[in-house]
Write an enzyme that holds these catalytic residues in place. Sequence first.
Site, PDB file in Angstrom:
ATOM      1  N   TYR A   1     -14.012  -1.857  -4.087  1.00 34.02           N
ATOM      2  CA  TYR A   1     -12.593  -1.502  -4.151  1.00 34.02           C
ATOM      3  C   TYR A   1     -11.760  -2.523  -3.381  1.00 34.02           C
ATOM      4  O   TYR A   1     -10.753  -3.020  -3.883  1.00 34.02           O
ATOM      5  CB  TYR A   1     -12.377  -0.091  -3.582  1.00 34.02           C
ATOM      6  CG  TYR A   1     -10.961   0.406  -3.715  1.00 34.02           C
ATOM      7  CD1 TYR A   1     -10.546   1.060  -4.868  1.00 34.02           C
ATOM      8  CD2 TYR A   1     -10.026   0.205  -2.701  1.00 34.02           C
ATOM      9  CE1 TYR A   1      -9.238   1.510  -5.005  1.00 34.02           C
ATOM     10  CE2 TYR A   1      -8.721   0.651  -2.824  1.00 34.02           C
ATOM     11  CZ  TYR A   1      -8.337   1.305  -3.985  1.00 34.02           C
ATOM     12  OH  TYR A   1      -7.034   1.740  -4.111  1.00 34.02           O
TER      13      TYR A   1
ATOM     14  N   HIS B   1      -9.016  -5.446  -4.877  1.00 32.50           N
ATOM     15  CA  HIS B   1      -7.635  -5.518  -4.406  1.00 32.50           C
ATOM     16  C   HIS B   1      -7.332  -6.836  -3.695  1.00 32.50           C
ATOM     17  O   HIS B   1      -6.208  -7.320  -3.747  1.00 32.50           O
ATOM     18  CB  HIS B   1      -7.304  -4.316  -3.517  1.00 32.50           C
ATOM     19  CG  HIS B   1      -7.018  -3.093  -4.313  1.00 32.50           C
ATOM     20  ND1 HIS B   1      -8.016  -2.318  -4.873  1.00 32.50           N
ATOM     21  CD2 HIS B   1      -5.849  -2.519  -4.690  1.00 32.50           C
ATOM     22  CE1 HIS B   1      -7.468  -1.325  -5.554  1.00 32.50           C
ATOM     23  NE2 HIS B   1      -6.155  -1.419  -5.453  1.00 32.50           N
TER      24      HIS B   1
ATOM     25  N   TYR C   1       3.233  -2.040  -0.144  1.00 29.78           N
ATOM     26  CA  TYR C   1       2.244  -1.128  -0.708  1.00 29.78           C
ATOM     27  C   TYR C   1       1.012  -1.222   0.185  1.00 29.78           C
ATOM     28  O   TYR C   1       0.398  -2.276   0.293  1.00 29.78           O
ATOM     29  CB  TYR C   1       1.916  -1.544  -2.135  1.00 29.78           C
ATOM     30  CG  TYR C   1       1.138  -0.564  -2.986  1.00 29.78           C
ATOM     31  CD1 TYR C   1       0.441   0.507  -2.452  1.00 29.78           C
ATOM     32  CD2 TYR C   1       1.101  -0.745  -4.363  1.00 29.78           C
ATOM     33  CE1 TYR C   1      -0.263   1.384  -3.258  1.00 29.78           C
ATOM     34  CE2 TYR C   1       0.396   0.128  -5.180  1.00 29.78           C
ATOM     35  CZ  TYR C   1      -0.291   1.187  -4.626  1.00 29.78           C
ATOM     36  OH  TYR C   1      -0.991   2.052  -5.426  1.00 29.78           O
TER      37      TYR C   1
ATOM     38  N   TRP D   1      -5.168  -2.558 -15.487  1.00 28.61           N
ATOM     39  CA  TRP D   1      -5.676  -2.409 -14.120  1.00 28.61           C
ATOM     40  C   TRP D   1      -6.382  -1.063 -13.964  1.00 28.61           C
ATOM     41  O   TRP D   1      -7.451  -0.971 -13.374  1.00 28.61           O
ATOM     42  CB  TRP D   1      -4.541  -2.566 -13.109  1.00 28.61           C
ATOM     43  CG  TRP D   1      -5.007  -2.416 -11.682  1.00 28.61           C
ATOM     44  CD1 TRP D   1      -4.923  -1.293 -10.906  1.00 28.61           C
ATOM     45  CD2 TRP D   1      -5.647  -3.406 -10.871  1.00 28.61           C
ATOM     46  NE1 TRP D   1      -5.456  -1.525  -9.663  1.00 28.61           N
ATOM     47  CE2 TRP D   1      -5.909  -2.826  -9.619  1.00 28.61           C
ATOM     48  CE3 TRP D   1      -5.997  -4.734 -11.087  1.00 28.61           C
ATOM     49  CZ2 TRP D   1      -6.524  -3.510  -8.580  1.00 28.61           C
ATOM     50  CZ3 TRP D   1      -6.606  -5.424 -10.044  1.00 28.61           C
ATOM     51  CH2 TRP D   1      -6.864  -4.811  -8.815  1.00 28.61           C
ATOM     52  N   TRP D   2      -5.753  -0.011 -14.482  1.00 32.03           N
ATOM     53  CA  TRP D   2      -6.373   1.318 -14.389  1.00 32.03           C
ATOM     54  C   TRP D   2      -7.753   1.324 -15.048  1.00 32.03           C
ATOM     55  O   TRP D   2      -8.696   1.871 -14.491  1.00 32.03           O
ATOM     56  CB  TRP D   2      -5.495   2.361 -15.057  1.00 32.03           C
ATOM     57  CG  TRP D   2      -4.257   2.727 -14.324  1.00 32.03           C
ATOM     58  CD1 TRP D   2      -3.914   2.414 -13.042  1.00 32.03           C
ATOM     59  CD2 TRP D   2      -3.176   3.491 -14.845  1.00 32.03           C
ATOM     60  NE1 TRP D   2      -2.693   2.944 -12.737  1.00 32.03           N
ATOM     61  CE2 TRP D   2      -2.215   3.609 -13.828  1.00 32.03           C
ATOM     62  CE3 TRP D   2      -2.928   4.077 -16.070  1.00 32.03           C
ATOM     63  CZ2 TRP D   2      -1.021   4.307 -13.996  1.00 32.03           C
ATOM     64  CZ3 TRP D   2      -1.747   4.775 -16.258  1.00 32.03           C
ATOM     65  CH2 TRP D   2      -0.804   4.885 -15.221  1.00 32.03           C
TER      66      TRP D   2
END
Length: 107
Positions: free
Chosen positions: A18, A22, A41, A76-77
Amino acid sequence: MPVHAFTMQLKPGFEEEYKRRHDLIWPDLQALLNDSGIEEYHIFLDEKSLKLFAFQKLKANHTTQGLPQNPIVKKWWAYMADIMETHEDHSPVEIPLKEVFELQKND
């Protein structure tokens, strides 16, 4: 500045993946998020529960409402769907959080 805070759930064993994904966020996705009004963010991981806590600081006239329909976001999802809890459309399962306290700077 409006703030949007929420949680998501990471699947076990994908903590490093993860973060890696990112760290390599796609430039076109980063530009889209910035252009939509996301000033900041942040995503934090509770390593025990694998709960992700995220918050976004939004510009006053943000345009984030259209993000879920954007092809870059949908891509992206789909890219992230194997490592976190998602809906059938691959959007992450987000649980919105209610702000209950804010510390103001004393001048």
